[in-house]
Motif scaffolding. Sequence first.
Motif, mmCIF file in Angstrom:
data_model
loop_
_atom_site.group_PDB
_atom_site.id
_atom_site.type_symbol
_atom_site.label_atom_id
_atom_site.label_comp_id
_atom_site.label_asym_id
_atom_site.label_seq_id
_atom_site.Cartn_x
_atom_site.Cartn_y
_atom_site.Cartn_z
ATOM 1 N N UNK A 52 24.104 -10.682 5.926
ATOM 2 C CA UNK A 52 23.751 -11.742 6.821
ATOM 3 C C UNK A 52 22.134 -12.091 6.385
ATOM 4 N N UNK A 53 21.543 -11.330 5.972
ATOM 5 C CA UNK A 53 20.066 -11.575 5.613
ATOM 6 C C UNK A 53 19.789 -11.813 4.139
ATOM 7 N N UNK A 54 20.926 -12.015 3.384
ATOM 8 C CA UNK A 54 20.684 -12.184 2.007
ATOM 9 C C UNK A 54 20.753 -13.839 1.663
ATOM 10 N N UNK A 55 19.826 -14.399 0.916
ATOM 11 C CA UNK A 55 19.965 -15.914 0.682
ATOM 12 C C UNK A 55 21.300 -16.048 -0.222
ATOM 13 N N UNK A 56 21.605 -17.271 -0.241
ATOM 14 C CA UNK A 56 22.804 -18.042 -0.899
ATOM 15 C C UNK A 56 22.538 -17.628 -2.327
ATOM 16 N N UNK A 57 21.395 -17.865 -2.902
ATOM 17 C CA UNK A 57 21.194 -17.752 -4.268
ATOM 18 C C UNK A 57 21.487 -16.599 -4.965
#
Length: 209
Positions: free
Chosen positions: A128-133
């Motif tokens: 959940x805390x990870x960016x989409x890139x």
Amino acid sequence: MSIPANSSYPAGGTWFDTLRRSYVDVTPVSSNDNAIPTTDFLEAAESLTTLFDVLGSMAFNPVKSDMIGNIKKVRDRQLASPANSETLQSLVLNERKAKKHTASEGLLWLVRGLDFTSQALRHNLSHPKEELSTSFRAAYTQTLKPHHSFVVKPIFSAAMSATPYKKDFMAKMGEDQSQIDAEMEKWLGALEKQVGILKEFLSRKEAKW
């Protein structure tokens, strides 16, 4: 890169409510080797391509165009031989009997594109805390990149770098994060199941050309 929230979903709903057909509504026939209805699957794939509009960058146009082009290859075969194309598996096998493989190759690349999309979203849902890139780059490396030429790789890599911030993306998916996550889980689970069925089928000797 910030993208403004827009009306990509109905009031009180999510992006999933805008889909003409969801993968949740595509039912593999377990009594027939998990045969997947061609029309339903292609409509769900077309609906999925609107996700690239939500991502909001022109850099995703080649990704979307590639997927739409592969959908067309499969549908053209379905229209040319409808009686032999009610399921994706029968479409491929009958095309192979005719010593052709345009639609079969289109389906292979479509499945690869769907696998990429599903892995990117699953990775992000699980982190959940990870960016989409980060999620999209990881998925690209695992799915499409090994099959792309040195000419195509930079185009797709640019798209991975153009993904919006997660908070901006989610703002365009709906208002209630718990509702988005619940809908995503159902849709993604159905997509993953169908991708798995087709990857296994396309690896069989009778489906190769």
